[in-house]
Scaffold this motif. Sequence first.
Motif, short mmCIF file in Angstrom:
data_model
loop_
_atom_site.label_atom_id
_atom_site.label_comp_id
_atom_site.label_asym_id
_atom_site.label_seq_id
_atom_site.Cartn_x
_atom_site.Cartn_y
_atom_site.Cartn_z
N LYS A 3 42.37 42.32 50.05
CA LYS A 3 42.19 41.17 51.00
C LYS A 3 41.70 41.58 52.22
CE LYS A 3 45.03 38.64 54.42
NZ LYS A 3 46.27 38.38 55.12
N TYR A 33 38.65 40.44 44.74
CA TYR A 33 39.95 39.57 44.01
C TYR A 33 39.83 39.43 42.54
CZ TYR A 33 42.27 38.12 48.24
OH TYR A 33 42.96 38.06 49.38
N ALA A 152 47.83 25.56 44.82
CA ALA A 152 48.19 27.00 44.88
C ALA A 152 49.45 27.31 45.35
CB ALA A 152 47.18 27.84 45.57
N PRO A 153 50.11 28.41 45.30
CA PRO A 153 49.77 29.21 44.15
C PRO A 153 49.89 28.82 42.72
CG PRO A 153 51.93 29.75 44.81
CD PRO A 153 51.77 28.57 45.62
N LEU A 154 49.20 29.28 41.86
CA LEU A 154 49.13 28.82 40.47
C LEU A 154 50.01 29.67 39.43
CD1 LEU A 154 46.87 26.94 41.36
CD2 LEU A 154 45.40 27.85 39.42
N LYS A 155 50.75 28.94 38.69
CA LYS A 155 51.34 29.66 37.67
C LYS A 155 50.33 29.71 36.18
CE LYS A 155 56.24 29.21 38.97
NZ LYS A 155 57.30 28.71 38.86
N MET A 191 43.87 31.84 38.96
CA MET A 191 44.98 32.34 39.76
C MET A 191 44.64 33.00 40.98
SD MET A 191 47.77 33.17 36.74
CE MET A 191 49.10 33.69 37.72
N ASN A 192 43.51 33.76 40.76
CA ASN A 192 42.82 34.52 41.88
C ASN A 192 42.34 33.68 42.97
OD1 ASN A 192 44.05 37.03 41.12
ND2 ASN A 192 42.09 37.38 39.78
N GLY A 194 43.21 30.93 43.72
CA GLY A 194 44.42 30.26 44.37
C GLY A 194 45.05 31.38 45.40
N ARG A 195 45.14 32.75 44.86
CA ARG A 195 45.47 33.65 45.89
C ARG A 195 44.60 33.77 47.08
NH1 ARG A 195 45.05 39.28 43.13
NH2 ARG A 195 45.39 39.85 45.32
N MET A 198 45.63 31.00 49.41
CA MET A 198 47.23 31.48 50.07
C MET A 198 46.82 32.80 51.05
SD MET A 198 49.18 29.61 48.42
CE MET A 198 50.64 29.94 49.02
N GLU A 199 45.96 33.70 50.65
CA GLU A 199 46.08 34.72 51.60
C GLU A 199 44.88 34.71 52.75
OE1 GLU A 199 45.61 38.15 49.04
OE2 GLU A 199 47.63 37.81 47.94
#
Lengths: 230, 502
Positions: A3, A33, A152-155, A191-192, A194-195, A198-199
């Motif tokens: 990050k 990421y 997001a976040p994704l499973k 997923m990343n 999505g991260r 989120m971040e």
Amino acid sequence: MTKDKAVKIICDARRKGSKTLSEYESKQVLAAYDIPVTKEILLKDKSNLEKTIRKIGYPLVMKGCSPEIAHKTEKGLIHVDIRTIKEAKKVFNEIMAGMKGFDGGVLVQQMIKGGRELVMGMNRDAQFGPCVMFGLGGIFTEILKDISFRRAPLKKRDALDMMREIRGHKILDAVRGMEAVDKKLLIDMLMNIGRIGMEIPEISEIDLNPVIIDGSKPVVVDALIVLEKV
Amino acid sequence: MLKNMKKTGSGKTNFPPTDYERIFHPRRLAIIGVSADASGAGFGTGIFKSITAMGFAGKIFPVNPKGGSLDGQNIFKSLEDIPEEIDFAVIAVAARFVPDVLEACLKKGAAGAEIISSGFSELGTEEGRELERRIKEIAAKGIRVVGPNCFGIYCPASGLTLLPGPDLSRESGPVGFLAQSGGMAIDFAHAGKWMGVRFSKMVSFGNGADLREAELLRYFKDDPETKVISMYIEGIQDGDSFFKEIKAAAGKKPVIVYKGGLSRAGARSVASHTASMGGSGTIWKSVLKQANAIQVHDTEELAQASLAFALLPPKKFSGISVIGGGGAIGVTACDTAEIYGMEIPPLAEDIQQRIYDYLPKPGSSAINPVDVANPFVPPQSLKSVLLAAAEDQRIELQIIVSLLYHYKSIAKMFNKPVAEITPYKELAQAVRDVVDQTAKPVIAVLPNAKRGVDDLDIVEMIALTKKEYVDRGIPVFDELHDAIRAIGHINTYYGGKNHDER
């Protein structure tokens, strides 16, 4: 720290007054990421061209790279399948001439060959926050709009559902002599993305198009990251 | 405080503790804003009369500062004059008086209040917003508020009813419904009555100053009386908590969502393809899928899906049989079934042979869909067909399509009323018997091409037929397409629920 590295790139861009990240900067954020991107080096002048080409290897793609320039294709700032140093030098001069007045350089890039193009992205919905997109890429993105979204976040399961949901999902299978796409890698990429959503609230939109399948491995070939208005 | 305090959920989100038992099943109810007999009828009087007509079993305390009496009941001049604590209140006074009345309800020990009055944030005025802000403040002190600007709560078990609903069903059932819109709630409550959808509770929360979608989803998720959650929403307050609650609720029981207002108007300008393609409609669709909630697109589909979830066993139905008249039925059935991901497999050969023996010839077909050739096949023969078809192991659900409106021609021939000549009771009973004997559900479909003023007798007969089915717990639809779409929703839900690592 993934990050921190990404945020530093964004802060630097903002300091320069950019509303978007250049392709090169965008891919550095993605790479931070663990999202696979093309091997590439940004050149400001021609003196390092030969050394750079030795690192990347032929065939090459060369692109004009600046956060101020969108629609590189239309502006004639993308040249593909370059195979000689002579050609590379000529293209370098052309791109620099075409970019007159813009801050930027020439992106010397590994050329990814594959018959399948995907799109991935991220958008912030007013109600649901960061949402990740997946779909058919390249020119088909706009024509077919064969896409899916998840919040997001994704499973892992969400990422799998996104792939199953598009009409053209069979493109991910072993078709017409092509290998099946590495789904685990696709899941990680989604997923990343999505991260990132989120971040890093400073990023408002992400467009990865095309993501080309190289053998079985997806690689981000072009990327755009749009920053939140300050 | 009164009996069993029912507290909300697992406490993951900080919803205040709430005594829903006293809200939905109040024993002492104040209605503030009634008018005395002579002075005409406002909303307060309307709700008083509705709740009385519903046969509400608890004590009702009507309140109006002018006093007087209403239908022989003494009107209290103020809440303070009521000689005991109250559980719940219906507030129907002018907006500017609402905060004081709500405060008085709180002092009277009410667990909650529904505010029917309008004149709050929906006006878009500073005054309206300020009044609503005060409602929120008072609610936070320990009284849960439904509304303002709503039709309130309908709870068949207790007799609480929506504002214009003196004649709603007192029969409880598995469907919990929540909506901002009171009109949507009352429409569904009335439609449910003849369609056979029975409700556990219905909440129309209007502006949603206090209780609203996310918290009510949590409540319905944990409510043992609710087996199916249905909802109509326009806007939500908080996407994050809505998503958490709807996902948790759908993990436990089916949640059906009709989201209104999905236009692209007001979308912000965007720079990327991703953003331009992620309009509100697309995102809602995706988010609901992600939560495994079922999205429907109009009130009819909402009611039909609720009916199917309420009456059919909780499982996926892959193979279905369709039995009925009219050649196009077969084609329609197969086309629709394919869209909704189910199969109408040809029945086993020996079963086909037996079914063929029960059917009129020529013109019938026993393959599946089973074409019974004419609409006058006696119920007992249809029963034999359904029983035989159920023996095929691939068949998990059956649909019987009856074109009863054709009986009008026979009625004319014998010069008798169509309702008398049509064997609809026998038909409904035959279907019920089949379900009992085979343990495989049957859905009835009653298309009616004759709905005009010339054919009111048919409209009546079809309505009577529906009632016979509804009374026997058989889901009945107007159109085959509707029935198959509703099964499709069930399949989507149970398919989504059980597939890998959720």
